[in-house]
Design a protein around this motif. Structure first.
Motif, PDB file in Angstrom:
ATOM      1  N   ASP A   1      81.321  16.067  35.367  1.00 27.52           N
ATOM      2  CA  ASP A   1      81.088  17.487  35.117  1.00 27.52           C
ATOM      3  C   ASP A   1      82.208  18.310  35.751  1.00 27.52           C
ATOM      4  OD1 ASP A   1      79.788  19.660  34.072  1.00 27.52           O
ATOM      5  OD2 ASP A   1      78.381  19.864  35.727  1.00 27.52           O
ATOM      6  N   ARG A   2      83.446  17.844  35.525  1.00 27.65           N
ATOM      7  CA  ARG A   2      84.583  18.495  36.167  1.00 27.65           C
ATOM      8  C   ARG A   2      84.795  19.924  35.688  1.00 27.65           C
ATOM      9  NH1 ARG A   2      89.305  14.534  34.995  1.00 27.65           N
ATOM     10  NH2 ARG A   2      87.915  13.950  33.313  1.00 27.65           N
ATOM     11  N   GLN A   3      84.500  20.188  34.436  1.00 26.89           N
ATOM     12  CA  GLN A   3      84.729  21.537  33.912  1.00 26.89           C
ATOM     13  C   GLN A   3      83.901  22.565  34.681  1.00 26.89           C
ATOM     14  OE1 GLN A   3      86.967  22.345  31.767  1.00 26.89           O
ATOM     15  NE2 GLN A   3      87.576  20.341  30.989  1.00 26.89           N
ATOM     16  N   SER A   4      82.655  22.247  34.966  1.00 23.70           N
ATOM     17  CA  SER A   4      81.802  23.183  35.705  1.00 23.70           C
ATOM     18  C   SER A   4      82.316  23.381  37.120  1.00 23.70           C
ATOM     19  CB  SER A   4      80.355  22.671  35.739  1.00 23.70           C
ATOM     20  OG  SER A   4      79.840  22.561  34.429  1.00 23.70           O
ATOM     21  N   PHE A   5      82.719  22.286  37.783  1.00 26.23           N
ATOM     22  CA  PHE A   5      83.237  22.412  39.138  1.00 26.23           C
ATOM     23  C   PHE A   5      84.549  23.189  39.154  1.00 26.23           C
ATOM     24  CE2 PHE A   5      80.210  19.119  40.166  1.00 26.23           C
ATOM     25  CZ  PHE A   5      79.884  19.405  41.481  1.00 26.23           C
ATOM     26  N   ALA A   6      85.392  22.981  38.145  1.00 28.29           N
ATOM     27  CA  ALA A   6      86.657  23.718  38.074  1.00 28.29           C
ATOM     28  C   ALA A   6      86.396  25.215  37.932  1.00 28.29           C
ATOM     29  CB  ALA A   6      87.504  23.210  36.906  1.00 28.29           C
ATOM     30  N   ALA A   7      85.386  25.570  37.160  1.00 23.87           N
ATOM     31  CA  ALA A   7      85.067  26.985  36.972  1.00 23.87           C
ATOM     32  C   ALA A   7      84.499  27.603  38.251  1.00 23.87           C
ATOM     33  CB  ALA A   7      84.073  27.151  35.826  1.00 23.87           C
ATOM     34  N   VAL A   8      83.661  26.846  38.969  1.00 25.59           N
ATOM     35  CA  VAL A   8      83.024  27.391  40.165  1.00 25.59           C
ATOM     36  C   VAL A   8      83.983  27.425  41.351  1.00 25.59           C
ATOM     37  CG1 VAL A   8      81.187  26.998  41.854  1.00 25.59           C
ATOM     38  CG2 VAL A   8      80.720  26.705  39.421  1.00 25.59           C
ATOM     39  N   LEU A   9      84.716  26.332  41.569  1.00 26.01           N
ATOM     40  CA  LEU A   9      85.583  26.222  42.736  1.00 26.01           C
ATOM     41  C   LEU A   9      86.983  26.756  42.496  1.00 26.01           C
ATOM     42  CD1 LEU A   9      84.602  22.619  43.889  1.00 26.01           C
ATOM     43  CD2 LEU A   9      83.696  24.799  44.711  1.00 26.01           C
ATOM     44  N   GLY A  10      87.365  26.934  41.234  1.00 23.41           N
ATOM     45  CA  GLY A  10      88.728  27.369  40.952  1.00 23.41           C
ATOM     46  C   GLY A  10      89.759  26.300  41.263  1.00 23.41           C
ATOM     47  N   SER A  11      89.395  25.042  41.070  1.00 27.65           N
ATOM     48  CA  SER A  11      90.282  23.919  41.365  1.00 27.65           C
ATOM     49  C   SER A  11      90.746  23.275  40.072  1.00 27.65           C
ATOM     50  CB  SER A  11      89.558  22.875  42.226  1.00 27.65           C
ATOM     51  OG  SER A  11      89.161  23.432  43.449  1.00 27.65           O
ATOM     52  N   PRO A  12      91.978  22.750  40.060  1.00 27.87           N
ATOM     53  CA  PRO A  12      92.464  22.066  38.860  1.00 27.87           C
ATOM     54  C   PRO A  12      91.729  20.754  38.632  1.00 27.87           C
ATOM     55  CG  PRO A  12      94.037  21.844  40.653  1.00 27.87           C
ATOM     56  CD  PRO A  12      92.987  22.812  41.126  1.00 27.87           C
ATOM     57  N   LEU A  13      91.728  20.310  37.384  1.00 26.53           N
ATOM     58  CA  LEU A  13      90.996  19.093  37.025  1.00 26.53           C
ATOM     59  C   LEU A  13      91.568  17.863  37.719  1.00 26.53           C
ATOM     60  CD1 LEU A  13      90.428  19.671  33.197  1.00 26.53           C
ATOM     61  CD2 LEU A  13      88.826  20.046  35.077  1.00 26.53           C
ATOM     62  N   LEU A  14      92.896  17.820  37.912  1.00 26.27           N
ATOM     63  CA  LEU A  14      93.498  16.660  38.572  1.00 26.27           C
ATOM     64  C   LEU A  14      92.977  16.528  39.998  1.00 26.27           C
ATOM     65  CD1 LEU A  14      95.561  14.346  38.671  1.00 26.27           C
ATOM     66  CD2 LEU A  14      97.271  16.015  39.422  1.00 26.27           C
ATOM     67  N   SER A  15      92.915  17.640  40.728  1.00 21.78           N
ATOM     68  CA  SER A  15      92.423  17.601  42.105  1.00 21.78           C
ATOM     69  C   SER A  15      90.971  17.148  42.148  1.00 21.78           C
ATOM     70  CB  SER A  15      92.556  18.983  42.756  1.00 21.78           C
ATOM     71  OG  SER A  15      93.906  19.389  42.785  1.00 21.78           O
ATOM     72  N   LEU A  16      90.164  17.635  41.217  1.00 20.08           N
ATOM     73  CA  LEU A  16      88.762  17.225  41.185  1.00 20.08           C
ATOM     74  C   LEU A  16      88.618  15.744  40.869  1.00 20.08           C
ATOM     75  CD1 LEU A  16      87.122  20.267  39.359  1.00 20.08           C
ATOM     76  CD2 LEU A  16      86.916  19.652  41.763  1.00 20.08           C
ATOM     77  N   ARG A  17      89.466  15.234  39.957  1.00 16.34           N
ATOM     78  CA  ARG A  17      89.399  13.807  39.628  1.00 16.34           C
ATOM     79  C   ARG A  17      89.780  12.956  40.843  1.00 16.34           C
ATOM     80  NH1 ARG A  17      92.320  13.925  35.412  1.00 16.34           N
ATOM     81  NH2 ARG A  17      94.276  13.054  36.174  1.00 16.34           N
ATOM     82  N   LEU A  18      90.823  13.357  41.561  1.00 14.17           N
ATOM     83  CA  LEU A  18      91.224  12.619  42.754  1.00 14.17           C
ATOM     84  C   LEU A  18      90.151  12.694  43.835  1.00 14.17           C
ATOM     85  CD1 LEU A  18      95.004  13.610  42.996  1.00 14.17           C
ATOM     86  CD2 LEU A  18      94.023  11.473  42.148  1.00 14.17           C
ATOM     87  N   CYS A  19      89.527  13.866  43.983  1.00 13.60           N
ATOM     88  CA  CYS A  19      88.451  14.011  44.962  1.00 13.60           C
ATOM     89  C   CYS A  19      87.268  13.116  44.606  1.00 13.60           C
ATOM     90  CB  CYS A  19      87.994  15.463  45.036  1.00 13.60           C
ATOM     91  SG  CYS A  19      89.134  16.553  45.900  1.00 13.60           S
ATOM     92  N   SER A  20      86.954  13.033  43.318  1.00 14.38           N
ATOM     93  CA  SER A  20      85.828  12.185  42.915  1.00 14.38           C
ATOM     94  C   SER A  20      86.126  10.717  43.196  1.00 14.38           C
ATOM     95  CB  SER A  20      85.521  12.393  41.431  1.00 14.38           C
ATOM     96  OG  SER A  20      86.564  11.895  40.605  1.00 14.38           O
ATOM     97  N   TYR A  21      87.376  10.282  42.974  1.00 19.27           N
ATOM     98  CA  TYR A  21      87.741   8.903  43.303  1.00 19.27           C
ATOM     99  C   TYR A  21      87.654   8.655  44.807  1.00 19.27           C
ATOM    100  CZ  TYR A  21      89.547   8.585  38.520  1.00 19.27           C
ATOM    101  OH  TYR A  21      89.664   8.590  37.149  1.00 19.27           O
ATOM    102  N   GLY A  22      88.103   9.639  45.586  1.00 23.62           N
ATOM    103  CA  GLY A  22      88.024   9.506  47.036  1.00 23.62           C
ATOM    104  C   GLY A  22      86.588   9.411  47.530  1.00 23.62           C
ATOM    105  N   PHE A  23      85.718  10.279  47.000  1.00 20.23           N
ATOM    106  CA  PHE A  23      84.303  10.235  47.382  1.00 20.23           C
ATOM    107  C   PHE A  23      83.669   8.910  46.959  1.00 20.23           C
ATOM    108  CE2 PHE A  23      84.289  15.006  47.646  1.00 20.23           C
ATOM    109  CZ  PHE A  23      83.864  15.057  48.964  1.00 20.23           C
ATOM    110  N   SER A  24      84.088   8.380  45.804  1.00 22.05           N
ATOM    111  CA  SER A  24      83.548   7.098  45.347  1.00 22.05           C
ATOM    112  C   SER A  24      83.911   5.980  46.320  1.00 22.05           C
ATOM    113  CB  SER A  24      84.076   6.759  43.952  1.00 22.05           C
ATOM    114  OG  SER A  24      83.658   7.703  43.001  1.00 22.05           O
ATOM    115  N   GLY A  25      85.183   5.942  46.716  1.00 21.87           N
ATOM    116  CA  GLY A  25      85.616   4.908  47.650  1.00 21.87           C
ATOM    117  C   GLY A  25      84.915   5.003  48.991  1.00 21.87           C
ATOM    118  N   VAL A  26      84.829   6.214  49.540  1.00 20.99           N
ATOM    119  CA  VAL A  26      84.153   6.400  50.827  1.00 20.99           C
ATOM    120  C   VAL A  26      82.672   6.072  50.708  1.00 20.99           C
ATOM    121  CG1 VAL A  26      83.525   8.110  52.574  1.00 20.99           C
ATOM    122  CG2 VAL A  26      85.827   8.111  51.628  1.00 20.99           C
TER     123      VAL A  26
END
Length: 260
Positions: free
Chosen positions: A38-63
Motif C-alpha cells: 500500500d505504498r501509494q497511500s503511505f506516499a500520500a500521507v508521509l510525503g515520501s517517494p516510493l523508492l524510499s518506502l520500498r527500501l524501508c519495507s525491505y528493511g522492516f522485513s529483514g529486522v
C-alpha cells in the motif's frame, strides 16, 4: 534463593523477553508488508517517494524476520530446555552484537571517508538532476530529503546554480528547495520535483543539507548514543541469561527436576 528457584526465574525471564521480541517481529513483518503493498497511500500521507518506502519495507522485513527467529529460538529453548536451540540463540545473538560493534567502529574510524562519499554522491545527484521531465527514483529521494529537512543543495542553494541543467539560469534550482507552494505542489502530500525558476532568497531554504544533517546529529548525539548503548546492554543481558541457562541445564539437573 535455591538453585532450582534461581534457574526457574532465569527460564521465565528469558522466555517472557523472547516472547515479547517474537510478537514484535510479527508486528514489524506485518507493517513491512502493509507498506510494501500500500505504498501509494503511505506516499500520500508521509510525503515520501516510493523508492524510499520500498527500501524501508525491505528493511522492516529483514529486522522483523530476524527478531522473530531470535524470539522463537529463545522462547522454545528456554521453555523446553533444548540446549541446541539455546546454543543457536546464543551464537546468533553474539554474532549480531559483534556485527553491531564492528559497524560502529568502522563508522567512527572511517567517518571522514564516509562523509566524503556522501558529499560526492549528493553532488552527483545535483549534477545529474534532469532539467526537464520527472526525476528518477534517486533524485526523487533527494527531493524528499530537501523538503523534509528544510535544506537546499549539499552546501547551499548555490550548488544548484553551479549545475544548472539548462545553462540559461532560468530554471537553476530544484522545486523542492522552495518554501512556498508552487505549481508543482498540485495537491497536499505530493512531493515537489523538477526545476523551478529561481525564487527570492526568503522563499528558498537558506542552508545546505550538510549543515542541517550535522546540526541534527549534534543535537541528537546523546539520544543516539544512549539508544545504541541500551540496545547493546540488552543484548548482553540476554547473552548472559542464555549462557547461564546453557551451563546449568545438564543431565543431572533434568533428572533432579523429574524426581521433585
Amino acid at each position: 534463593m535455591s538453585p532450582k528457584s534461581c534457574l526457574g526465574c532465569t527460564k521465565c525471564f528469558l522466555f517472557l523477553l523472547n516472547l515479547f521480541f517474537f510478537f514484535l517481529g510479527i508486528l514489524l513483518l506485518a507493517f513491512s508488508f502493509w507498506v510494501l503493498f500500500d505504498r501509494q497511500s503511505f506516499a500520500a500521507v508521509l510525503g515520501s517517494p516510493l523508492l524510499s518506502l520500498r527500501l524501508c519495507s525491505y528493511g522492516f522485513s529483514g529486522v522483523g524476520m530476524a527478531t522473530m527467529l531470535l524470539g522463537f529460538l529463545g522462547c522454545l529453548g528456554a521453555l523446553k530446555e533444548v540446549k541446541a536451540m539455546l546454543g543457536l540463540y546464543f551464537g546468533l545473538l553474539l554474532l549480531l552484537l559483534a556485527a553491531q560493534i564492528t559497524v560502529a567502529i568502522i563508522v567512527y574510524t572511517q567517518r571522514a571517508a564516509l562523509a566524503a562519499k556522501v558529499a560526492a554522491y549528493a553532488e552527483e545527484l545535483i549534477r545529474s538532476y534532469p532539467a526537464q521531465g520527472p526525476p528518477g527514483d534517486p533524485h526523487e529521494s533527494w527531493d524528499a530529503v530537501q523538503q523534509q529537512l528544510g535544506c537546499c543543495g549539499w552546501k547551499g542553494p548555490q550548488d544548484w546554480e553551479q549545475h544548472d541543467g539548462d545553462g540559461d539560469g532560468d530554471r537553476a534550482i530544484a522545486c523542492s528547495c522552495l518554501r512556498a507552494p508552487n505549481s508543482t505542489h498540485g495537491s497536499p502530500g505530493v512531493l515537489p520535483h523538477g526545476r523551478c525558476p529561481t525564487a527570492a532568497p526568503q522563499d528558498t531554504f537558506p542552508t545546505g543539507c550538510k549543515e542541517t544533517v550535522q546540526s541534527w546529529l549534534a543535537g541528537n548525539l546523546v539520544t543516539i548514543v544512549g539508544a545504541c548503548v541500551g540496545i547493546g546492554l540488552g543484548e548482553l543481558s540476554l547473552l548472559m541469561l542464555s549462557m547461564f541457562l546453557l551451563r546449568n541445564l545438564d543431565s543431572r539437573y533434568e533428572k533432579l527436576l523429574r524426581g521433585l
